[in-house]
Design a protein around this motif. Sequence first.
Motif, PDB file in Angstrom:
ATOM      1  N   ARG A  74      68.822  45.838 -33.215  1.00 55.57           N
ATOM      2  CA  ARG A  74      69.150  46.929 -34.217  1.00 55.57           C
ATOM      3  C   ARG A  74      70.041  47.575 -33.474  1.00 55.57           C
ATOM      4  NH1 ARG A  74      67.813  51.970 -33.091  1.00 55.57           N
ATOM      5  NH2 ARG A  74      65.963  52.498 -31.869  1.00 55.57           N
ATOM      6  N   PRO A  75      71.041  48.354 -34.216  1.00 58.57           N
ATOM      7  CA  PRO A  75      71.897  49.319 -33.638  1.00 58.57           C
ATOM      8  C   PRO A  75      71.307  50.503 -32.891  1.00 58.57           C
ATOM      9  CG  PRO A  75      72.487  49.249 -35.965  1.00 58.57           C
ATOM     10  CD  PRO A  75      71.133  48.630 -35.798  1.00 58.57           C
ATOM     11  N   PHE A  76      71.632  50.448 -31.317  1.00 57.10           N
ATOM     12  CA  PHE A  76      71.266  51.282 -30.483  1.00 57.10           C
ATOM     13  C   PHE A  76      72.295  52.353 -30.231  1.00 57.10           C
ATOM     14  CE2 PHE A  76      68.584  47.754 -29.000  1.00 57.10           C
ATOM     15  CZ  PHE A  76      67.414  48.081 -29.468  1.00 57.10           C
ATOM     16  N   SER A  77      71.973  53.602 -30.530  1.00 57.83           N
ATOM     17  CA  SER A  77      72.849  54.758 -30.366  1.00 57.83           C
ATOM     18  C   SER A  77      72.851  55.363 -28.871  1.00 57.83           C
ATOM     19  CB  SER A  77      72.225  56.122 -31.520  1.00 57.83           C
ATOM     20  OG  SER A  77      71.068  56.273 -31.121  1.00 57.83           O
ATOM     21  N   SER A  78      74.073  55.750 -28.483  1.00 56.08           N
ATOM     22  CA  SER A  78      74.123  56.083 -27.225  1.00 56.08           C
ATOM     23  C   SER A  78      74.982  57.423 -26.957  1.00 56.08           C
ATOM     24  CB  SER A  78      74.738  55.038 -26.002  1.00 56.08           C
ATOM     25  OG  SER A  78      76.015  54.610 -26.797  1.00 56.08           O
ATOM     26  N   ILE A  79      75.009  58.246 -25.958  1.00 52.17           N
ATOM     27  CA  ILE A  79      75.661  59.284 -25.503  1.00 52.17           C
ATOM     28  C   ILE A  79      76.208  58.914 -24.147  1.00 52.17           C
ATOM     29  CG2 ILE A  79      75.573  61.658 -24.919  1.00 52.17           C
ATOM     30  CD1 ILE A  79      73.677  62.433 -26.945  1.00 52.17           C
ATOM     31  N   GLU A  80      77.483  58.941 -23.750  1.00 49.22           N
ATOM     32  CA  GLU A  80      77.897  58.813 -22.333  1.00 49.22           C
ATOM     33  C   GLU A  80      78.280  60.251 -21.775  1.00 49.22           C
ATOM     34  OE1 GLU A  80      80.956  56.296 -19.568  1.00 49.22           O
ATOM     35  OE2 GLU A  80      80.018  55.579 -21.230  1.00 49.22           O
ATOM     36  N   LEU A  81      77.803  60.697 -20.552  1.00 45.63           N
ATOM     37  CA  LEU A  81      78.457  61.839 -20.030  1.00 45.63           C
ATOM     38  C   LEU A  81      79.352  61.467 -18.890  1.00 45.63           C
ATOM     39  CD1 LEU A  81      74.782  63.590 -19.752  1.00 45.63           C
ATOM     40  CD2 LEU A  81      76.545  63.885 -21.624  1.00 45.63           C
ATOM     41  N   PHE A  82      80.215  62.273 -18.479  1.00 49.33           N
ATOM     42  CA  PHE A  82      81.089  61.981 -17.340  1.00 49.33           C
ATOM     43  C   PHE A  82      82.033  60.833 -17.853  1.00 49.33           C
ATOM     44  CE2 PHE A  82      77.124  63.813 -15.664  1.00 49.33           C
ATOM     45  CZ  PHE A  82      77.533  65.027 -15.724  1.00 49.33           C
ATOM     46  N   ALA A  83      82.436  60.692 -19.140  1.00 51.38           N
ATOM     47  CA  ALA A  83      82.945  59.390 -19.440  1.00 51.38           C
ATOM     48  C   ALA A  83      84.324  59.025 -18.926  1.00 51.38           C
ATOM     49  CB  ALA A  83      83.018  59.473 -20.916  1.00 51.38           C
ATOM     50  N   GLY A  84      84.912  59.809 -18.224  1.00 49.12           N
ATOM     51  CA  GLY A  84      86.353  59.648 -17.854  1.00 49.12           C
ATOM     52  C   GLY A  84      87.231  58.753 -18.519  1.00 49.12           C
ATOM     53  N   ALA A  85      87.949  57.721 -18.221  1.00 53.32           N
ATOM     54  CA  ALA A  85      88.690  56.684 -18.946  1.00 53.32           C
ATOM     55  C   ALA A  85      88.105  55.985 -19.654  1.00 53.32           C
ATOM     56  CB  ALA A  85      89.692  56.181 -17.934  1.00 53.32           C
ATOM     57  N   GLY A  86      86.635  55.660 -19.674  1.00 54.11           N
ATOM     58  CA  GLY A  86      86.045  54.797 -20.679  1.00 54.11           C
ATOM     59  C   GLY A  86      85.609  53.453 -20.045  1.00 54.11           C
ATOM     60  N   GLY A  87      85.443  53.162 -18.823  1.00 54.18           N
ATOM     61  CA  GLY A  87      85.302  52.013 -18.352  1.00 54.18           C
ATOM     62  C   GLY A  87      83.919  51.386 -18.615  1.00 54.18           C
ATOM     63  N   LEU A  88      82.996  52.463 -18.214  1.00 54.00           N
ATOM     64  CA  LEU A  88      81.425  52.025 -18.557  1.00 54.00           C
ATOM     65  C   LEU A  88      81.263  52.132 -20.137  1.00 54.00           C
ATOM     66  CD1 LEU A  88      78.437  51.761 -17.692  1.00 54.00           C
ATOM     67  CD2 LEU A  88      78.447  54.311 -17.807  1.00 54.00           C
ATOM     68  N   ALA A  89      81.940  52.951 -20.969  1.00 52.26           N
ATOM     69  CA  ALA A  89      81.781  52.959 -22.013  1.00 52.26           C
ATOM     70  C   ALA A  89      82.234  51.993 -22.990  1.00 52.26           C
ATOM     71  CB  ALA A  89      82.428  54.441 -22.926  1.00 52.26           C
ATOM     72  N   VAL A  90      83.337  51.451 -22.485  1.00 52.02           N
ATOM     73  CA  VAL A  90      83.831  49.974 -23.055  1.00 52.02           C
ATOM     74  C   VAL A  90      82.934  48.818 -22.986  1.00 52.02           C
ATOM     75  CG1 VAL A  90      85.807  48.372 -23.098  1.00 52.02           C
ATOM     76  CG2 VAL A  90      86.227  50.729 -22.964  1.00 52.02           C
ATOM     77  N   GLY A  91      82.389  48.834 -21.696  1.00 51.98           N
ATOM     78  CA  GLY A  91      81.449  47.827 -21.302  1.00 51.98           C
ATOM     79  C   GLY A  91      80.270  47.898 -22.125  1.00 51.98           C
ATOM     80  N   GLY A  96      76.733  46.053 -27.313  1.00 49.16           N
ATOM     81  CA  GLY A  96      76.290  46.277 -28.179  1.00 49.16           C
ATOM     82  C   GLY A  96      76.060  47.631 -28.708  1.00 49.16           C
ATOM     83  N   PHE A  97      75.932  48.558 -27.521  1.00 49.38           N
ATOM     84  CA  PHE A  97      75.850  50.221 -27.796  1.00 49.38           C
ATOM     85  C   PHE A  97      76.797  50.651 -29.052  1.00 49.38           C
ATOM     86  CE2 PHE A  97      73.448  49.613 -23.941  1.00 49.38           C
ATOM     87  CZ  PHE A  97      72.139  50.053 -24.031  1.00 49.38           C
ATOM     88  N   GLN A  98      76.166  51.817 -29.573  1.00 50.51           N
ATOM     89  CA  GLN A  98      77.049  52.353 -30.528  1.00 50.51           C
ATOM     90  C   GLN A  98      77.177  53.707 -30.188  1.00 50.51           C
ATOM     91  OE1 GLN A  98      76.000  51.810 -34.467  1.00 50.51           O
ATOM     92  NE2 GLN A  98      76.230  49.550 -34.468  1.00 50.51           N
ATOM     93  N   ARG A 399      74.165  44.359 -21.011  1.00 53.43           N
ATOM     94  CA  ARG A 399      73.349  43.611 -21.440  1.00 53.43           C
ATOM     95  C   ARG A 399      71.716  43.542 -21.310  1.00 53.43           C
ATOM     96  NH1 ARG A 399      77.854  40.365 -20.029  1.00 53.43           N
ATOM     97  NH2 ARG A 399      76.839  39.329 -18.280  1.00 53.43           N
ATOM     98  N   SER A 400      71.574  43.993 -19.843  1.00 47.85           N
ATOM     99  CA  SER A 400      70.345  43.996 -19.430  1.00 47.85           C
ATOM    100  C   SER A 400      69.703  45.253 -19.865  1.00 47.85           C
ATOM    101  CB  SER A 400      70.453  44.210 -17.886  1.00 47.85           C
ATOM    102  OG  SER A 400      70.627  43.105 -17.095  1.00 47.85           O
ATOM    103  N   LEU A 401      70.366  46.347 -20.403  1.00 46.59           N
ATOM    104  CA  LEU A 401      70.068  47.553 -21.118  1.00 46.59           C
ATOM    105  C   LEU A 401      69.346  47.257 -22.470  1.00 46.59           C
ATOM    106  CD1 LEU A 401      72.345  50.030 -19.286  1.00 46.59           C
ATOM    107  CD2 LEU A 401      69.923  50.069 -19.128  1.00 46.59           C
ATOM    108  N   ILE A 402      70.393  46.380 -23.180  1.00 49.75           N
ATOM    109  CA  ILE A 402      70.090  46.088 -24.511  1.00 49.75           C
ATOM    110  C   ILE A 402      69.014  45.250 -24.619  1.00 49.75           C
ATOM    111  CG2 ILE A 402      70.803  44.437 -26.283  1.00 49.75           C
ATOM    112  CD1 ILE A 402      72.252  46.948 -26.553  1.00 49.75           C
ATOM    113  N   ALA A 403      68.700  44.296 -23.738  1.00 50.43           N
ATOM    114  CA  ALA A 403      67.399  43.405 -23.596  1.00 50.43           C
ATOM    115  C   ALA A 403      66.265  44.515 -23.333  1.00 50.43           C
ATOM    116  CB  ALA A 403      67.554  42.559 -22.378  1.00 50.43           C
TER     117      ALA A 403
END
Length: 438
Positions: A74-91, A96-98, A399-403
């Motif tokens: 199902r859609p998993f909602s997320s928050i990112e802190l210290f996001a910078g330019a978005g490398g982790l966020a894009v990954g 599948g995170f929203q 992917r591991s976190l989604i699993a």
Amino acid sequence: MSSFEHAIDADLLADILSVSKTTVSQWEKSGKITAILDTTGHKRYALESLQSFDVVRQMLESTWNQEILIKPVRPFSSIELFAGAGGLAVGLEKAGFQAVALNEWDKHACNTLRTNRPHWNILEGDIQQIDFKIFKGIDFISGGFPCQAFSYAGKQLGFEDTRGTLFFEFARAIKETQPKVFLGENVRGLLEHDQGKTLATIRAVIADLGYSLIEPKVLKAIFYQVPQKRERLMLVGIRNDVLKYAKFTWPALCQRIFVLRDALKAGALYPQDVPDSVGQQYPARKAEIFKFVPQGGYWRDLPDELQREYMQGSYFLGGGKTGMARRLAWNTPSLTLTCSPAQKQTERCHPEEHRPLTVREYARIQTFPDDWAFSGPISSQYKQIGNAVPVNLGFAMGRSLIALLNSIESKIEVSKAEIKNPEACEVVQLGLFDKKCA
């Protein structure tokens, strides 16, 4: 299968095994490993013959191709802190995170995020001023909090002991939102920071918040389709009330190691050569000196008179200073990118041309997509990219976190069904994805 399909040279083997090339040579001389000659007469090492090394065996037995197929139930909602330019966020987005919110204080990085993802909710500014209670019930929080020293004298290593640090703010966000799972990422040095006291405090705080910490692990980016020798420490926490449902495994290793050529030339990582872009330049004399630095070399590979001219007073000091006058090589992963490829102590010179890497070349090595635009002056763009989590590393971890969230979600649904109709429910194990009721 040909012996050469999984054969690599000594440089790449050294990177995989985290040893020096000299050690590889010594192992060959002692008979611990055996080289084969390719059609050009160069020594290679077949991975199949190196299965006594655990990491090589993990590569050969990898479930990478299966893990690529992981999708959220199902859609998993997320928050990112210290996001910078978005490398982790894009990954994480690719996994599948929203994202419902991303926090970052640097204005140029925030503009980068807004430019590329206008629909993202960017919370620009000091994290201390953000009330996270409105996001209570979020599925997941991530963030690469800066590692700062804590004060220990007379303290109990609890939540309040970290006040004034950015980890405190990361912990506060978890406390206020109560996600099922969180991911903290940091430099590997956090493991030994302040003689281990910093990590001990973090562990204590996580326990106080009602979470269990998976044993932290350093992930080497080269094993996750990143052509760069970057390492990041990952901390995964699971809320205690869902821990009994949780199934977590670290991402499998990719069977192929990508090198600088894969980043900058058309191939398996990118369909075309790296686009032209802005970049810093060397002064004329420095560019002339770099003509004498071979691929993979540094200042000690220069003629002695040029060593003295380039290093000046540092020539007589101890230490290797391996980052100075450093040229990258096509056939090995890039050194870890710094925030400035032209700075004398942290140089990252193009493998053939006598100039620093460009902004787009930097982004390729961090596995950003070519359409990801960076905002601000060149110095800020380099800094944003150099500080980022590589996109493909974030994707693999995602992917591991989604699993993990899939396992929690599915088992919670099974438990609800059992309560409603305990005799009608049959639990069927379906690997990382989970259960159904008859």
